[in-house]
Design an enzyme around this catalytic site. Structure first.
Site, PDB file in Angstrom:
ATOM      1  N   GLY A  15       0.802  -1.178   0.004  1.00  0.00           N
ATOM      2  CA  GLY A  15      -0.094  -0.030  -0.020  1.00  0.00           C
ATOM      3  C   GLY A  15       0.948   1.234  -0.058  1.00  0.00           C
ATOM      4  N   PHE A 116     -14.173  -0.132  16.105  1.00  0.00           N
ATOM      5  CA  PHE A 116     -12.945  -0.677  15.771  1.00  0.00           C
ATOM      6  C   PHE A 116     -12.405  -0.366  17.132  1.00  0.00           C
ATOM      7  CE2 PHE A 116      -9.996  -3.269  13.322  1.00  0.00           C
ATOM      8  CZ  PHE A 116     -10.699  -3.584  12.297  1.00  0.00           C
ATOM      9  N   GLN A 240       3.303  -5.307  17.936  1.00  0.00           N
ATOM     10  CA  GLN A 240       2.050  -5.423  18.326  1.00  0.00           C
ATOM     11  C   GLN A 240       1.441  -7.093  18.083  1.00  0.00           C
ATOM     12  OE1 GLN A 240      -1.903  -4.046  16.173  1.00  0.00           O
ATOM     13  NE2 GLN A 240      -1.649  -2.873  17.765  1.00  0.00           N
ATOM     14  N   HIS A 242      -1.812  -9.116  17.883  1.00  0.00           N
ATOM     15  CA  HIS A 242      -3.097  -8.999  17.573  1.00  0.00           C
ATOM     16  C   HIS A 242      -3.606 -10.020  18.617  1.00  0.00           C
ATOM     17  CE1 HIS A 242      -6.962  -8.621  15.671  1.00  0.00           C
ATOM     18  NE2 HIS A 242      -6.593  -7.777  14.813  1.00  0.00           N
ATOM     19  N   LEU A 252      -4.988 -14.221  10.851  1.00  0.00           N
ATOM     20  CA  LEU A 252      -5.514 -13.119  11.389  1.00  0.00           C
ATOM     21  C   LEU A 252      -6.914 -13.127  11.263  1.00  0.00           C
ATOM     22  CD1 LEU A 252      -5.461  -9.878  12.554  1.00  0.00           C
ATOM     23  CD2 LEU A 252      -5.591  -9.437  10.228  1.00  0.00           C
ATOM     24  N   THR A 254     -10.014 -10.647  11.877  1.00  0.00           N
ATOM     25  CA  THR A 254     -10.039  -9.170  12.232  1.00  0.00           C
ATOM     26  C   THR A 254     -10.884  -8.886  13.449  1.00  0.00           C
ATOM     27  OG1 THR A 254     -10.818  -7.010  11.246  1.00  0.00           O
ATOM     28  CG2 THR A 254     -12.258  -9.269  10.843  1.00  0.00           C
ATOM     29  N   GLU A 255     -10.407  -7.665  13.910  1.00  0.00           N
ATOM     30  CA  GLU A 255     -10.957  -6.849  15.153  1.00  0.00           C
ATOM     31  C   GLU A 255     -12.427  -6.639  14.784  1.00  0.00           C
ATOM     32  OE1 GLU A 255      -8.096  -4.506  17.347  1.00  0.00           O
ATOM     33  OE2 GLU A 255      -9.779  -2.671  17.057  1.00  0.00           O
ATOM     34  N   ARG A 286      -5.489  -3.296  21.291  1.00  0.00           N
ATOM     35  CA  ARG A 286      -4.947  -4.503  21.273  1.00  0.00           C
ATOM     36  C   ARG A 286      -3.957  -5.016  22.337  1.00  0.00           C
ATOM     37  NH1 ARG A 286      -4.095  -4.178  14.556  1.00  0.00           N
ATOM     38  NH2 ARG A 286      -6.564  -4.272  14.114  1.00  0.00           N
ATOM     39  N   HIS A 353       1.911  -9.197  15.114  1.00  0.00           N
ATOM     40  CA  HIS A 353       1.230  -8.708  13.826  1.00  0.00           C
ATOM     41  C   HIS A 353       1.725  -7.418  13.206  1.00  0.00           C
ATOM     42  CE1 HIS A 353      -2.442  -7.844  11.445  1.00  0.00           C
ATOM     43  NE2 HIS A 353      -2.486  -6.610  12.377  1.00  0.00           N
ATOM     44  N   GLU A 383       4.793   0.367   7.335  1.00  0.00           N
ATOM     45  CA  GLU A 383       5.253  -0.466   8.474  1.00  0.00           C
ATOM     46  C   GLU A 383       6.902  -0.519   8.661  1.00  0.00           C
ATOM     47  OE1 GLU A 383       3.556  -4.184   8.797  1.00  0.00           O
ATOM     48  OE2 GLU A 383       4.624  -4.822  10.695  1.00  0.00           O
ATOM     49  N   ARG A 394      -0.202   0.406  18.066  1.00  0.00           N
ATOM     50  CA  ARG A 394      -0.979   0.813  16.948  1.00  0.00           C
ATOM     51  C   ARG A 394      -2.686   0.523  17.048  1.00  0.00           C
ATOM     52  NH1 ARG A 394      -3.180  -1.177  12.691  1.00  0.00           N
ATOM     53  NH2 ARG A 394      -1.876  -3.052  12.637  1.00  0.00           N
TER      54      ARG A 394
END
Lengths: 584, 255
Positions: A15, A116, A240, A242, A252, A254-255, A286, A353, A383, A394
């Protein structure tokens, strides 16, 4: 060896790299070097959403978002950077929508938003719907949309090119970037890219843990390349975990599953987060949730025969809601665990994570050589970088935001720098370090195996520097890493060829992981406090007097060749928010 | 729904925890032009938990037996699209295929996807695949001034093209298509899926241009509706249906 000349070189095509490339290609002759085909990047694994105070579904504003980010980061966030992140979030989301991103929609046709972890209305009063999303495939949609726009803009990619060295030269006592050295996977050829500016956007380093949500390819190559050339790494002790990775696998979940109403339960069926975070409950930040899960497990309330996990319970949610909002993660549970989430809870455990730390930059993405001096022509975003908008922890949905805001900023800044400045002369034998590294591994007859060393590294990291740390566990990790670094010198590979030699690349990646693991553990040992993702059982409180400052780790090489890590500290930028006790 | 209970825990997990390791044979199509111009099958026997992925088995072989075995992979859970390969004759992602589901009693056949040039072992040349993708203009095309805020789109309009947004460009569909095997000029299912994603997006205004591209002799009319692509898609996209919808749009010019 080939030499290429570009105004701007971007390392990585996730990204941040592609968001930067879209800006930089419009303004300068740009090459994107990526070790994977762009659409393979791990941005695509992000699920739940991208935060922006659009206020499409309820009252919200970017100042609340700024506060949540700072509090979420346990006051190690640089507050000027957090303000930029939250303020520019709104345009970042709207830009993506205009590029074609298929966001989820409200009945009125606006971008829909969901809850979230850690995102609240009015400074912690209640959860707020701030995460813009596309099912549980938000990262996939961002990666695809950015790639589509790179195709549209004619961005030039060098796919399966591994950047293995950052060329830093000193002119008049100032460190400058001259370009990078890359290894072409298909041919084994080494390429030097001379560039006026270089942007690192090469992602994280989670593969030094065993249970991780990270891809096999996340081996901290960009961080390691800069670090080896004497540039600092910031806040590497902050990693972190997760809360909801698939038990044992780390994949993962998701939250957003908890944002949609999912609940964490222990073996007694108890909603244990009520005890630890009475207001935000399952949607606390988290670090808080991951510690709570391990507290339950340690106190004997974990699930399963070995009591080593807890449950993510979605069974009370209507199947239609799961199908519409969480299609991928429910499929993961079916595929990998053989569990039907409509009727059965999903076994989960915290999973490594995200690296909050990385290559230090200012808010324009310029890389820092020390606490204040920038390296002209060198940038980092996403990142791999540490701006620092995430501080010690985060918030969920802030990383997809980070890559868009700071990817864009660094793309513009680097291209503008390229327009105004000339090339820096390449050093003599620019490819020497990479050539030596490749030849040494190809010719080695040592007895150590890459996979075995990597597993030992991952096991010591999981056991000693994960959610709970003490001086003793961290020292165990430091000693083990030192041993593994010695043994790494005796590593050999079986594939001696030039063509698609992934055996060789895995060996080089392991070297990067070992360097970064050492920095992480050393930084963690020195931080005698608990803050965000760094929790020291022997120092359970936050210590703002001595430690409200960023760690800066430098590689030092003595005259006799001995390597060591020098730690320094950098003040946190505070604008409006004084540190407070952190409760959820 | 009931709150999870201990009894449920027991049944849900006992199988997972107690799974005995099995010995499985992986018969892999090897090719390395640095060594030989001929491809050949090679057998590897490993001990593995059948609930693990084929990708885990390939890693075990590479890491413990033969470091020269070469394949692409990254995320390992079916979203990056790196590790499409032919597993027992069917296109699958190695990271989404569990060993227990492909009859490990017999040798498991692993080979590169078809229709793209094999470069080494399971690695193929992806450039023609991505070129076909680029040829269909896979990006939002709009006219006029951009709105200040987001473009509005109803949930129904958003749903219209949801299926084809799931594509991860793994090439499992395209390389399962007999038309593509015989004629690499055909755009192939994946490119058409990505054209569909925009043709049926209510915000897009480039539909006519894309339809003209797909009306080409190497376009949608080459599809013979064998459904291989739909069967191969690891994301569960109804690929053949999407191609049919593009054909229908070409005839009716309504989308």
């Amino acid at each position: 060896m080939q030499i290429h000349k570009y105004d701007t070189v971007i390392v990585g095509a996730g990204g941040a790299g592609m968001r930067a490339a879209i800006e930089s290609t419009k303004r300068s002759r740009t090459a994107v070097l990526t070790k994977l085909y762009p659409t393979r990047s791990h941005t695509g694994a992000a699920q739940g959403g991208m935060a922006a105070a659009l206020a499409n579904v309820e009252e919200d504003n970017w100042e609340w978002h700024t506060f949540d980010t700072i509090k979420g980061g346990d006051y190690l966030v640089d507050q000027d950077a957090a303000e930029i992140l939250a303020k520019e979030a709104i345009d970042a989301v709207l830009d993506l929508e205009k590029m074609g991103l298929p966001f989820g929609r409200t009945p009125e046709g606006k971008i829909d938003q969901r809850r979230f972890g850690g995102h609240s209305r009015n400074h912690g009063e209640a959860p707020v719907r701030r995460a813009c999303y596309s099912g549980d495939r938000t990262g996939h949609m961002i990666l695809q949309t950015l790639y589509q726009n790179c195709v549209k803009e004619g961005v030039e990619f060098f796919n399966e090119f591994y950047v293995l060295d950052q060329l830093v030269v000193e002119e008049d006592g100032v460190k400058k970037s001259a370009g990078v050295v890359a290894y072409e996977l298909a041919t084994g050829e080494i390429h030097v890219f001379q560039a006026k500016s270089v942007i690192y956007a090469s992602g994280g380093t989670g593969k030094f843990f065993k249970v991780t949500s990270n891809a096999h390819t996340l081996t901290g190559d960009g961080q390691a390349a800069c670090y080896r050339r004497g540039l600092p790494l910031e806040d590497m002790e902050f990693f972190q975990f997760h809360p909801t990775g698939i038990w044992r696998m780390g994949i993962l979940l998701t939250e957003g599953a908890r944002g949609e109403g999912g609940i964490l339960r222990n073996k007694d069926g108890e909603r244990f987060m009520e005890k630890y975070a009475p207001v935000m409950k399952d949607l606390a930040s988290r670090d808080v949730v991951s510690r709570s899960i391990y507290t339950e497990i340690r106190e004997g309330r974990g699930c399963g025969p070995e009591g080593d996990h807890v449950y993510l319970d979605l069974t009370h949610l209507p199947p239609e809601q799961l199908d519409a909002k969480l299609p991928d993660i429910t499929e993961f549970a079916r595929t990998y665990l053989g569990i039907e989430p409509y009727t059965d809870p999903i076994p989960i455990q915290p999973t490594a994570h995200y690296a909050m730390g990385g290559i230090p930059t200012n808010v324009e993405g310029e890389v820092l050589a020390d606490n204040t001096t920038v390296v002209p022509g060198l940038y980092a975003a996403g990142e791999v970088a540490c701006v620092s908008v995430h501080g010690a922890n985060r918030l969920g949905t802030n990383s997809l935001l980070d890559i868009n805001v700071f990817g864009r900023r660094s793309g513009i800044a680097a291209a503008e720098y390229s327009a105004k400045n000339d090339f820096v002369a390449l050093p003599e034998n620019p490819a020497q370090l990479v050539q030596d590294q490749v030849e040494r591994l190809r010719n080695s007859t040592g007895t150590e195996r890459v996979a075995a060393l990597r597993l030992e590294l991952q096991e010591t990291m999981d056991a000693n520097v994960m959610v709970f740390r003490t001086e003793q566990t961290i020292k165990t990790a430091v000693d083990k890493i030192a041993e593994l670094r010695r043994r790494y010198l005796d590593v050999s590979i079986q594939d001696k060829g030039k063509r698609f030699n992934t055996d060789l690349l895995e060996a080089i990646e392991l070297g990067n992981l070992l360097d970064l693991a050492e920095v992480m553990a050393t930084s963690a040992l020195a931080r005698k406090e608990s803050r965000g993702g760094h929790y020291r059982e022997d120092y359970p409180n936050r210590d703002d007097v001595n430690f409200m400052r960023h760690t800066m780790a430098y590689r030092e090489v003595a005259d006799d060749g001995t390597e060591s890590i020098r730690l320094d500290y950098k003040p946190v930028v505070t604008t409006r928010y004084q540190p407070m006790e952190r409760k959820y | 729904m009931a709150t999870p209970t201990l009894e449920k825990n027991g049944t849900a997990e006992a199988g997972f925890a107690d799974t005995p390791y099995i010995t499985a044979t992986f018969r892999i199509r090897r090719f390395n032009p640095e060594v030989s111009d001929e491809a050949q099958w090679q057998d590897f026997q490993i001990s593995i938990d059948p609930k693990e992925r084929v990708l885990d088995a390939l890693h075990k072989i590479k890491w413990e037996l033969d470091g020269t075995l070469t394949f692409r992979r990254s995320c390992a859970h079916g979203i990056c699209g790196s590790d499409a390969m032919r597993i027992n004759g069917k296109n699958r992602l190695a990271c989404k295929t569990l060993i227990k589901d492909i009859n490990p009693e017999k040798p498991i056949l692993i080979e590169a996807i078809k229709g793209l040039t094999v470069l080494k072992d399971l690695v193929v040349d992806m450039d023609p695949f991505f070129q076909a993708y680029r040829d269909v203009m896979p990006f939002l095309i709009t006219k006029g001034n951009e709105p200040t805020r987001e473009r509005l789109q109803s949930p129904e309009d958003r749903e219209r093209f949801d299926d084809t947004t799931k594509c991860i460009l793994c090439a499992a569909c395209t390389s399962s298509c007999p038309v593509f095997w015989n004629d690499g000029q055909y755009f192939g299912p994946a490119a058409i899926v990505n054209a569909h994603r925009f043709i049926f997006d209510s915000r897009d205004e480039g539909g006519e241009q894309r339809l003209e591209i797909l009306n080409d002799r190497d376009g949608v009319w080459r599809c013979r509706t064998t459904f291989n692509c739909t069967d191969a898609c690891p994301r569960g996209i109804e690929v053949t249906k999407a191609i049919q919808e593009v054909k229908r749009a070409l005839i009716t010019r309504r989308f």
